[in-house]
Design a protein around this motif. Structure first.
Motif, PDB file in Angstrom:
ATOM      1  N   ARG A 142       9.575  13.692   0.629  1.00 27.09           N
ATOM      2  CA  ARG A 142       8.376  14.170   1.311  1.00 27.09           C
ATOM      3  C   ARG A 142       8.457  15.681   1.506  1.00 27.09           C
ATOM      4  N   LYS A 210      -2.861   7.133  -7.592  1.00 29.25           N
ATOM      5  CA  LYS A 210      -1.522   6.833  -7.120  1.00 29.25           C
ATOM      6  C   LYS A 210      -1.576   5.922  -5.899  1.00 29.25           C
ATOM      7  N   SER A 212      -0.874   4.589  -2.429  1.00 32.91           N
ATOM      8  CA  SER A 212      -0.403   5.243  -1.220  1.00 32.91           C
ATOM      9  C   SER A 212      -1.057   4.629   0.002  1.00 32.91           C
ATOM     10  N   SER A 213      -0.361   4.724   1.125  1.00 31.37           N
ATOM     11  CA  SER A 213      -0.900   4.181   2.373  1.00 31.37           C
ATOM     12  C   SER A 213      -2.131   4.958   2.817  1.00 31.37           C
ATOM     13  N   SER A 214      -2.162   6.269   2.545  1.00 30.94           N
ATOM     14  CA  SER A 214      -3.313   7.069   2.966  1.00 30.94           C
ATOM     15  C   SER A 214      -4.578   6.687   2.202  1.00 30.94           C
ATOM     16  N   GLU A 215      -4.410   6.251   0.948  1.00 31.04           N
ATOM     17  CA  GLU A 215      -5.560   5.826   0.146  1.00 31.04           C
ATOM     18  C   GLU A 215      -5.986   4.395   0.502  1.00 31.04           C
TER      19      GLU A 215
END
Length: 316
Positions: A142, A210, A212-215
Protein backbone atom coordinates in the motif's frame (compact mmCIF):
# COMPACT_ATOMS: atom_id res chain seq x y z
CA UNK A 1 -6.69 -35.95 -14.72
CA UNK A 2 -3.27 -37.02 -13.37
CA UNK A 3 -1.65 -35.33 -10.38
CA UNK A 4 0.55 -33.06 -12.50
CA UNK A 5 -2.32 -31.79 -14.65
CA UNK A 6 -4.40 -31.27 -11.52
CA UNK A 7 -1.55 -29.37 -9.86
CA UNK A 8 -0.98 -26.96 -12.75
CA UNK A 9 -4.51 -26.32 -13.98
CA UNK A 10 -5.57 -22.69 -13.86
CA UNK A 11 -2.03 -21.48 -13.10
CA UNK A 12 -0.05 -18.97 -15.14
CA UNK A 13 3.44 -20.06 -14.11
CA UNK A 14 5.36 -22.74 -12.24
CA UNK A 15 9.00 -22.13 -11.36
CA UNK A 16 10.02 -24.66 -12.37
CA UNK A 17 7.84 -27.33 -13.98
CA UNK A 18 10.62 -29.91 -13.84
CA UNK A 19 11.07 -29.29 -10.11
CA UNK A 20 7.33 -29.70 -9.59
CA UNK A 21 7.35 -33.03 -11.44
CA UNK A 22 10.13 -34.28 -9.17
CA UNK A 23 8.32 -32.99 -6.09
CA UNK A 24 5.14 -34.86 -7.06
CA UNK A 25 7.07 -38.13 -6.93
CA UNK A 26 7.85 -37.68 -3.22
CA UNK A 27 5.60 -39.43 -0.68
CA UNK A 28 5.54 -36.33 1.53
CA UNK A 29 5.32 -32.78 0.21
CA UNK A 30 3.81 -29.53 1.39
CA UNK A 31 2.55 -26.21 0.04
CA UNK A 32 1.72 -22.92 1.70
CA UNK A 33 -0.05 -19.69 0.90
CA UNK A 34 -0.19 -16.66 3.15
CA UNK A 35 -3.22 -14.41 3.44
CA UNK A 36 -3.32 -11.00 5.06
CA UNK A 37 -6.47 -10.97 7.21
CA UNK A 38 -9.20 -8.98 5.47
CA UNK A 39 -12.82 -8.06 5.97
CA UNK A 40 -14.21 -10.43 3.39
CA UNK A 41 -12.96 -13.54 1.64
CA UNK A 42 -14.03 -13.13 -1.96
CA UNK A 43 -13.54 -14.61 -5.41
CA UNK A 44 -10.06 -13.08 -5.63
CA UNK A 45 -8.92 -15.16 -2.64
CA UNK A 46 -10.74 -18.24 -3.92
CA UNK A 47 -8.41 -18.57 -6.91
CA UNK A 48 -5.55 -19.68 -4.66
CA UNK A 49 -7.89 -21.47 -2.24
CA UNK A 50 -9.19 -23.63 -5.09
CA UNK A 51 -5.61 -24.30 -6.13
CA UNK A 52 -4.69 -25.35 -2.58
CA UNK A 53 -7.54 -27.85 -2.70
CA UNK A 54 -6.25 -29.15 -6.05
CA UNK A 55 -2.78 -29.56 -4.55
CA UNK A 56 -4.17 -31.34 -1.50
CA UNK A 57 -5.86 -33.79 -3.86
CA UNK A 58 -2.53 -34.16 -5.67
CA UNK A 59 -0.93 -35.32 -2.41
CA UNK A 60 0.33 -32.13 -0.75
CA UNK A 61 -0.06 -31.18 2.87
CA UNK A 62 -1.51 -27.66 2.93
CA UNK A 63 -0.37 -24.94 5.31
CA UNK A 64 -2.26 -21.66 5.40
CA UNK A 65 -0.48 -18.72 7.00
CA UNK A 66 -2.91 -16.25 8.56
CA UNK A 67 -0.50 -13.36 8.16
CA UNK A 68 -1.59 -11.04 10.96
CA UNK A 69 1.86 -9.53 11.42
CA UNK A 70 2.24 -8.94 7.67
CA UNK A 71 -1.12 -7.16 7.61
CA UNK A 72 0.03 -4.97 10.49
CA UNK A 73 3.27 -4.10 8.66
CA UNK A 74 1.31 -3.37 5.47
CA UNK A 75 -0.88 -0.86 7.34
CA UNK A 76 -4.06 -2.97 7.32
CA UNK A 77 -4.97 -2.20 10.96
CA UNK A 78 -3.77 -2.62 14.54
CA UNK A 79 -2.85 -6.06 15.88
CA UNK A 80 -6.13 -6.58 17.72
CA UNK A 81 -8.13 -5.89 14.59
CA UNK A 82 -6.09 -8.08 12.27
CA UNK A 83 -6.15 -11.00 14.72
CA UNK A 84 -9.94 -10.85 14.90
CA UNK A 85 -10.07 -10.82 11.10
CA UNK A 86 -7.63 -13.75 10.96
CA UNK A 87 -10.02 -15.93 12.95
CA UNK A 88 -12.97 -14.92 10.79
CA UNK A 89 -10.97 -15.63 7.63
CA UNK A 90 -10.01 -19.09 8.94
CA UNK A 91 -13.70 -19.91 9.27
CA UNK A 92 -14.30 -18.65 5.72
CA UNK A 93 -11.51 -20.87 4.34
CA UNK A 94 -13.02 -23.85 6.13
CA UNK A 95 -16.45 -22.89 4.84
CA UNK A 96 -15.40 -23.18 1.19
CA UNK A 97 -13.84 -26.61 1.78
CA UNK A 98 -10.27 -25.96 2.91
CA UNK A 99 -10.36 -28.04 6.10
CA UNK A 100 -9.83 -31.48 7.52
CA UNK A 101 -6.96 -33.87 6.95
CA UNK A 102 -3.73 -32.39 5.60
CA UNK A 103 -4.80 -28.78 6.19
CA UNK A 104 -3.10 -26.70 8.88
CA UNK A 105 -3.71 -23.06 9.78
CA UNK A 106 -0.81 -21.11 11.26
CA UNK A 107 -1.14 -17.66 12.82
CA UNK A 108 1.79 -15.49 11.80
CA UNK A 109 2.58 -14.16 15.28
CA UNK A 110 2.83 -17.74 16.59
CA UNK A 111 5.92 -18.42 14.48
CA UNK A 112 7.35 -15.04 13.48
CA UNK A 113 8.35 -13.53 16.82
CA UNK A 114 10.87 -16.11 17.99
CA UNK A 115 14.63 -15.33 18.03
CA UNK A 116 15.63 -17.78 15.27
CA UNK A 117 13.04 -16.38 12.88
CA UNK A 118 14.09 -12.79 13.59
CA UNK A 119 17.77 -13.63 13.18
CA UNK A 120 17.05 -15.13 9.74
CA UNK A 121 15.17 -11.96 8.79
CA UNK A 122 18.19 -9.87 9.80
CA UNK A 123 20.61 -12.13 7.91
CA UNK A 124 18.63 -11.71 4.71
CA UNK A 125 18.23 -7.98 5.33
CA UNK A 126 22.03 -7.71 5.17
CA UNK A 127 22.04 -9.15 1.64
CA UNK A 128 19.00 -7.68 -0.10
CA UNK A 129 19.22 -4.12 -1.37
CA UNK A 130 16.55 -1.56 -0.57
CA UNK A 131 15.86 -1.26 -4.29
CA UNK A 132 15.17 -5.01 -4.67
CA UNK A 133 12.95 -5.05 -1.59
CA UNK A 134 10.98 -2.05 -2.84
CA UNK A 135 10.49 -3.53 -6.31
CA UNK A 136 9.29 -6.81 -4.85
CA UNK A 137 6.47 -4.96 -3.08
CA UNK A 138 5.27 -3.02 -6.14
CA UNK A 139 2.22 -5.24 -6.69
CA UNK A 140 1.26 -5.99 -3.09
CA UNK A 141 2.15 -2.96 -0.95
CA UNK A 142 0.00 0.00 0.00
CA UNK A 143 1.10 3.57 -0.70
CA UNK A 144 4.28 2.44 -2.44
CA UNK A 145 4.97 5.97 -3.70
CA UNK A 146 6.19 6.67 -0.17
CA UNK A 147 6.82 3.26 1.43
CA UNK A 148 7.51 2.79 5.12
CA UNK A 149 10.49 0.83 6.45
CA UNK A 150 8.03 -1.79 7.76
CA UNK A 151 6.98 -2.55 4.18
CA UNK A 152 10.58 -3.34 3.26
CA UNK A 153 10.68 -5.94 6.04
CA UNK A 154 7.53 -7.54 4.63
CA UNK A 155 9.06 -9.44 1.65
CA UNK A 156 11.99 -10.66 3.74
CA UNK A 157 9.59 -12.03 6.33
CA UNK A 158 7.63 -13.76 3.59
CA UNK A 159 10.83 -15.47 2.49
CA UNK A 160 11.57 -16.63 6.02
CA UNK A 161 7.97 -17.85 6.35
CA UNK A 162 8.64 -20.36 3.57
CA UNK A 163 11.68 -21.69 5.43
CA UNK A 164 10.07 -21.64 8.88
CA UNK A 165 6.98 -23.53 7.73
CA UNK A 166 9.23 -26.11 6.08
CA UNK A 167 7.25 -26.20 2.84
CA UNK A 168 8.36 -27.37 -0.58
CA UNK A 169 6.08 -25.17 -2.68
CA UNK A 170 5.06 -21.52 -2.32
CA UNK A 171 1.74 -20.63 -3.95
CA UNK A 172 0.47 -17.13 -4.65
CA UNK A 173 -1.05 -14.82 -7.20
CA UNK A 174 1.23 -13.60 -9.96
CA UNK A 175 1.60 -10.37 -7.95
CA UNK A 176 3.75 -12.40 -5.52
CA UNK A 177 6.25 -13.40 -8.20
CA UNK A 178 8.99 -10.88 -7.35
CA UNK A 179 8.97 -11.90 -3.69
CA UNK A 180 9.09 -15.58 -4.60
CA UNK A 181 12.02 -15.01 -6.93
CA UNK A 182 13.89 -13.30 -4.10
CA UNK A 183 13.18 -16.38 -2.00
CA UNK A 184 14.57 -18.72 -4.62
CA UNK A 185 17.70 -16.58 -4.93
CA UNK A 186 18.47 -15.85 -1.29
CA UNK A 187 17.01 -18.58 0.94
CA UNK A 188 19.92 -20.97 0.31
CA UNK A 189 22.22 -18.36 1.91
CA UNK A 190 20.65 -19.11 5.32
CA UNK A 191 20.74 -22.88 4.80
CA UNK A 192 17.17 -23.13 3.50
CA UNK A 193 15.99 -25.11 0.49
CA UNK A 194 14.90 -23.42 -2.72
CA UNK A 195 11.10 -23.55 -3.00
CA UNK A 196 9.13 -24.44 -6.08
CA UNK A 197 6.90 -21.43 -6.83
CA UNK A 198 3.45 -21.53 -8.38
CA UNK A 199 1.44 -18.50 -9.51
CA UNK A 200 -2.23 -18.01 -10.29
CA UNK A 201 -3.80 -15.16 -12.29
CA UNK A 202 -5.26 -11.98 -10.84
CA UNK A 203 -8.89 -11.86 -11.89
CA UNK A 204 -10.92 -8.82 -12.90
CA UNK A 205 -13.69 -7.48 -10.76
CA UNK A 206 -17.25 -7.96 -11.99
CA UNK A 207 -17.16 -4.55 -13.71
CA UNK A 208 -14.05 -5.50 -15.70
CA UNK A 209 -11.76 -3.34 -13.56
CA UNK A 210 -9.28 -4.32 -10.86
CA UNK A 211 -11.02 -6.16 -8.05
CA UNK A 212 -11.09 -3.98 -4.93
CA UNK A 213 -13.14 -3.30 -1.83
CA UNK A 214 -13.49 0.37 -2.78
CA UNK A 215 -15.08 -0.60 -6.11
CA UNK A 216 -17.34 -3.19 -4.48
CA UNK A 217 -16.91 -5.26 -7.64
CA UNK A 218 -16.49 -8.68 -6.06
CA UNK A 219 -18.57 -11.52 -4.66
CA UNK A 220 -17.86 -12.58 -1.10
CA UNK A 221 -18.33 -16.07 0.33
CA UNK A 222 -20.72 -14.38 2.79
CA UNK A 223 -22.96 -12.92 0.07
CA UNK A 224 -26.57 -14.10 0.05
CA UNK A 225 -28.11 -15.73 -3.01
CA UNK A 226 -30.01 -12.51 -3.73
CA UNK A 227 -26.83 -10.44 -3.53
CA UNK A 228 -25.00 -12.83 -5.84
CA UNK A 229 -27.81 -12.60 -8.38
CA UNK A 230 -27.91 -8.80 -8.20
CA UNK A 231 -24.15 -8.47 -8.61
CA UNK A 232 -23.92 -10.99 -11.44
CA UNK A 233 -26.81 -9.36 -13.30
CA UNK A 234 -24.78 -6.14 -13.45
CA UNK A 235 -21.53 -7.92 -14.36
CA UNK A 236 -19.63 -6.78 -17.44
CA UNK A 237 -19.88 -9.51 -20.09
CA UNK A 238 -18.45 -8.41 -23.45
CA UNK A 239 -18.65 -10.62 -26.55
CA UNK A 240 -14.88 -11.10 -26.37
CA UNK A 241 -13.22 -13.94 -24.44
CA UNK A 242 -10.26 -11.97 -23.14
CA UNK A 243 -10.67 -10.13 -19.84
CA UNK A 244 -14.29 -11.28 -19.56
CA UNK A 245 -15.07 -11.46 -15.81
CA UNK A 246 -18.05 -13.81 -16.24
CA UNK A 247 -15.95 -16.34 -18.13
CA UNK A 248 -13.25 -15.96 -15.48
CA UNK A 249 -15.75 -16.86 -12.74
CA UNK A 250 -16.74 -19.93 -14.72
CA UNK A 251 -13.17 -20.99 -15.41
CA UNK A 252 -11.65 -20.44 -11.98
CA UNK A 253 -14.59 -20.99 -9.62
CA UNK A 254 -17.50 -22.89 -11.12
CA UNK A 255 -16.05 -25.59 -13.37
CA UNK A 256 -13.29 -26.63 -10.94
CA UNK A 257 -16.06 -27.48 -8.45
CA UNK A 258 -18.97 -28.60 -10.67
CA UNK A 259 -19.13 -31.16 -13.48
CA UNK A 260 -21.48 -29.06 -15.61
CA UNK A 261 -23.68 -25.98 -15.89
CA UNK A 262 -27.05 -25.67 -17.60
CA UNK A 263 -28.21 -22.88 -19.87
CA UNK A 264 -31.94 -22.30 -19.29
CA UNK A 265 -33.42 -20.95 -22.52
CA UNK A 266 -36.79 -20.90 -24.30
CA UNK A 267 -37.08 -23.33 -27.20
CA UNK A 268 -37.04 -20.46 -29.71
CA UNK A 269 -33.54 -19.58 -28.49
CA UNK A 270 -32.25 -23.15 -28.59
CA UNK A 271 -33.76 -24.61 -25.43
CA UNK A 272 -31.92 -25.82 -22.37
CA UNK A 273 -28.33 -26.94 -22.88
CA UNK A 274 -25.92 -28.69 -20.55
CA UNK A 275 -22.26 -27.69 -20.84
CA UNK A 276 -19.78 -30.15 -19.38
CA UNK A 277 -16.47 -28.26 -19.54
CA UNK A 278 -15.09 -24.75 -19.50
CA UNK A 279 -13.47 -25.34 -22.90
CA UNK A 280 -16.88 -26.13 -24.43
CA UNK A 281 -18.34 -23.04 -22.79
CA UNK A 282 -15.63 -20.70 -24.06
CA UNK A 283 -15.71 -22.09 -27.59
CA UNK A 284 -19.49 -21.83 -27.84
CA UNK A 285 -19.50 -18.29 -26.46
CA UNK A 286 -16.79 -17.20 -28.90
CA UNK A 287 -18.91 -18.53 -31.78
CA UNK A 288 -21.91 -16.54 -30.60
CA UNK A 289 -23.89 -19.67 -29.70
CA UNK A 290 -24.46 -18.40 -26.16
CA UNK A 291 -26.02 -15.02 -25.40
CA UNK A 292 -24.27 -12.96 -22.66
CA UNK A 293 -27.47 -12.89 -20.56
CA UNK A 294 -27.73 -16.69 -20.69
CA UNK A 295 -24.04 -17.04 -19.83
CA UNK A 296 -24.46 -14.75 -16.80
CA UNK A 297 -27.54 -16.61 -15.65
CA UNK A 298 -25.88 -20.04 -15.85
CA UNK A 299 -22.75 -18.68 -14.18
CA UNK A 300 -24.83 -17.17 -11.38
CA UNK A 301 -26.65 -20.39 -10.56
CA UNK A 302 -23.42 -22.37 -10.71
CA UNK A 303 -21.68 -19.94 -8.36
CA UNK A 304 -24.61 -20.03 -5.94
CA UNK A 305 -24.34 -23.82 -5.87
CA UNK A 306 -20.57 -23.72 -5.33
CA UNK A 307 -20.86 -21.25 -2.43
CA UNK A 308 -23.92 -22.85 -0.80
CA UNK A 309 -21.86 -24.98 1.65
CA UNK A 310 -19.97 -21.84 2.72
CA UNK A 311 -23.17 -20.00 3.54
CA UNK A 312 -24.42 -23.00 5.54
CA UNK A 313 -21.13 -23.35 7.42
CA UNK A 314 -21.09 -19.66 8.34
CA UNK A 315 -24.74 -19.80 9.38
CA UNK A 316 -25.87 -17.26 6.79
Amino acid sequence: MDSYELAIRNTVEVVTEDELKELLKKPEKSVYTGYEPSGEIHLGHLVTINKLMDLREAGFKVKVLLADLHAFLNQKGDMEKVRELAEYNRRCFEAVGLKGKNVEFVLGTDVELNPEYQLNVLKLAQQITLNRATRSMDEVGRNMDAPHVSQMVYPIMQMVDIHTLGVDLALGGIDQRKIHMLAREYLPSIGAKTPVCMHTPILNGLNGKKMSSSEGNYISVADTEDNIRKKMKKAFCPPEIEENPVLQVLKYHVFPRLDSITLRRPEKFGGDREIISYGECETSYAKGEIHPADLKSACTEGLIEVLAPARDYLGL
